[in-house]
Scaffold this motif. Sequence first.
Motif, short mmCIF file in Angstrom:
data_model
loop_
_atom_site.label_atom_id
_atom_site.label_comp_id
_atom_site.label_asym_id
_atom_site.label_seq_id
_atom_site.Cartn_x
_atom_site.Cartn_y
_atom_site.Cartn_z
N UNK A 58 -0.71 15.16 -2.66
CA UNK A 58 -1.95 15.67 -2.05
C UNK A 58 -3.09 15.65 -3.07
N UNK A 59 -2.80 16.01 -4.29
CA UNK A 59 -3.85 16.11 -5.32
C UNK A 59 -4.44 14.76 -5.71
N UNK A 60 -3.70 13.67 -5.50
CA UNK A 60 -4.24 12.34 -5.85
C UNK A 60 -4.81 11.62 -4.63
N UNK A 61 -4.88 12.31 -3.50
CA UNK A 61 -5.51 11.70 -2.33
C UNK A 61 -4.66 11.64 -1.09
N UNK A 62 -3.41 12.10 -1.17
CA UNK A 62 -2.56 12.17 0.01
C UNK A 62 -1.80 10.89 0.29
N UNK A 63 -0.86 10.98 1.23
CA UNK A 63 0.00 9.84 1.54
C UNK A 63 -0.77 8.58 1.96
N UNK A 64 -1.91 8.68 2.67
CA UNK A 64 -2.60 7.45 3.08
C UNK A 64 -2.96 6.51 1.93
N UNK A 65 -3.23 7.03 0.74
CA UNK A 65 -3.57 6.09 -0.36
C UNK A 65 -2.34 5.27 -0.77
N UNK A 66 -1.15 5.87 -0.59
CA UNK A 66 0.09 5.14 -0.91
C UNK A 66 0.37 4.11 0.18
N UNK A 67 0.19 4.52 1.43
CA UNK A 67 0.38 3.60 2.55
C UNK A 67 -0.56 2.40 2.42
N UNK A 68 -1.83 2.69 2.09
CA UNK A 68 -2.82 1.61 1.94
C UNK A 68 -2.40 0.64 0.84
N UNK A 69 -1.93 1.19 -0.27
CA UNK A 69 -1.50 0.35 -1.39
C UNK A 69 -0.33 -0.55 -0.98
N UNK A 70 0.64 0.00 -0.28
CA UNK A 70 1.81 -0.77 0.12
C UNK A 70 1.48 -1.82 1.18
N UNK A 71 0.46 -1.55 2.00
CA UNK A 71 0.00 -2.58 2.95
C UNK A 71 -0.67 -3.72 2.19
N UNK A 72 -1.50 -3.36 1.20
CA UNK A 72 -2.16 -4.39 0.39
C UNK A 72 -1.15 -5.28 -0.33
N UNK A 73 -0.02 -4.67 -0.70
CA UNK A 73 1.03 -5.42 -1.39
C UNK A 73 1.99 -6.09 -0.41
N UNK A 74 1.63 -6.01 0.87
CA UNK A 74 2.39 -6.68 1.95
C UNK A 74 3.82 -6.15 2.11
N UNK A 75 4.02 -4.90 1.72
CA UNK A 75 5.31 -4.26 1.96
C UNK A 75 5.35 -3.60 3.34
N UNK A 76 4.20 -3.11 3.79
CA UNK A 76 4.11 -2.47 5.10
C UNK A 76 3.22 -3.28 6.03
N UNK A 77 3.45 -3.12 7.32
CA UNK A 77 2.64 -3.76 8.35
C UNK A 77 1.60 -2.75 8.85
#
Length: 561
Positions: free
Chosen positions: A321-340
Amino acid sequence: MEKKINNFSKKITENSDLPAAHAMLYATGLKDLDFHKAQIGIVSNWYEGNPCNMHLNKLSEKVKLESISNDLVGFRINTIGISDGITMGTDGMKYSLPSREIIADSIESVINSHYYDGVIAIPGCDKNIPGVTIAIIRLNRPSIIIYGGSISSGRYKNDKIDIISSFEALGKKNTGKISNEEYKKIIKNSCPGPGACGGMYTANTMAAILETMGIMLPYSSSNPSTSIEKIEECKKSAIYIKKLLKNNIKPKDIITKTSIENGIKLAICLGGSTNLVLHILAIARAADINLDLSDIQKISEKVPFIGNLKPSGKYLMEDIHSIGGLPIIIKYLIKKKLLNGDSLTVTGKTINENLIDVPDINFNNQKIIFPIEKPIKNSGHIRILYGNLSPNGSVAKITGIEGLIFRGKAMVFNSEKEANYAILNNKIIPGIVLVIRYVGPRGAPGMPEMLKPTSYIMGSGLGKNIALITDGRFSGGTHGFVVGHITPEAQVGGMIAFIKNGDFIKIDAERNTIDVELEKSEIEKRKKSWLAPLSKIKKGYLYKYSKLVSSASKGCVTDEF
């Protein structure tokens, strides 16, 4: 003219042949205009006896008020919960996994029988989350899940502590590493208030999965239990449930094979609980999605482990939460083509659309999430192991910290209590493979979660020197060289029932195998002399559960015939 959204409730509220039903609805406080509004079942797992759940009534109250403001009728409903932390190591833990089915069945029963048009569910503790998810899939009418949120960390000697600290403290006290006074202080400071256990244990694992799947609003899994953001989320939920009703967006539109795979990948990246295997299999079955253990293994082999989170790491959900919450991780993994990022969510938008204004993760100002180019481990920590000990599969949580291969002599226990006694009385020596059996879904019954033995082992300093295998399951807070969910289980004549003290067992997380080193002739001899033990339970819910429950390799569901 505005589209009608009371497609289910009108079967009662607009049916003139149901005067008694109308009379009772007037008694609840409904006015004439309310009889033409959509009705929302606001389901929470509130109860006072568990910090994970004790604040959920306040959240459901916020949701109800916002529902009224958005021209909806909201009826608050309670279903049960079982505290894993309180029941851990007792016979009460046998009810924990079975409670998932009660939760799902009770929500299905109330929503269907009262014809509510949609559901907003507010779970807290571990089994609450898959329980409400299975229910809304069965119902398949517009629904949103709001996670009750994670607890704040405790403090002791300027260190962050949590529920696992209290379990491990007992092992430290018994080996003289800390005094009784220190032990008491750790316990008193481990859980400072409401919210689910703070690490990447089962509750936070499942919440992160569901947010990634799109059935929760963005940030729901990482918004702390007592945060302003959690209150705002409750307020927004009424707006979004109305949008879902207008557009007739249902759980099965959101929970798909792709979104489930997204959730699994995210959880494995963060080092999530092995319990995700049981729950994801059950969720997929409810949604009529073909998913099995081999699918989870394939994902784990391809996904890097990048989350420095407890129990194997250092940080808690509050730190995400302190680094911006789960969405920043989801966004990163989408950029790395791990998530759709194309999957639909409860906002009515896709994941990608939800993430437009979310900033990129910064690897220079935090040590919680590692870049995938420099992961903690190149592949996932969850391993599905097969071999003569587990021909139908078993689940290992191997981070690599404890090694990848273990071979040792079996030390066999027919209950968790026997194993705990041996550990606490320093009867365990390095090189041993502890075997705890007859604790599976039918054998226990209920497949109780075990945190005590692994916490005692870690607290005693033996974590890297012994392995533990079982037909039961481990807490999401478990770490060390452990293998659970061994199938077939001992109660139904699985190979684990035939192991004897001194047998050599080899666990290989590189080849994904688990075997007892015995000749086939010896195995057959032991099979012939084995007699199934009588059921430990003769009546009541656990008796019924033991007769209905499927194998752990199929998610421990009770509706597979």
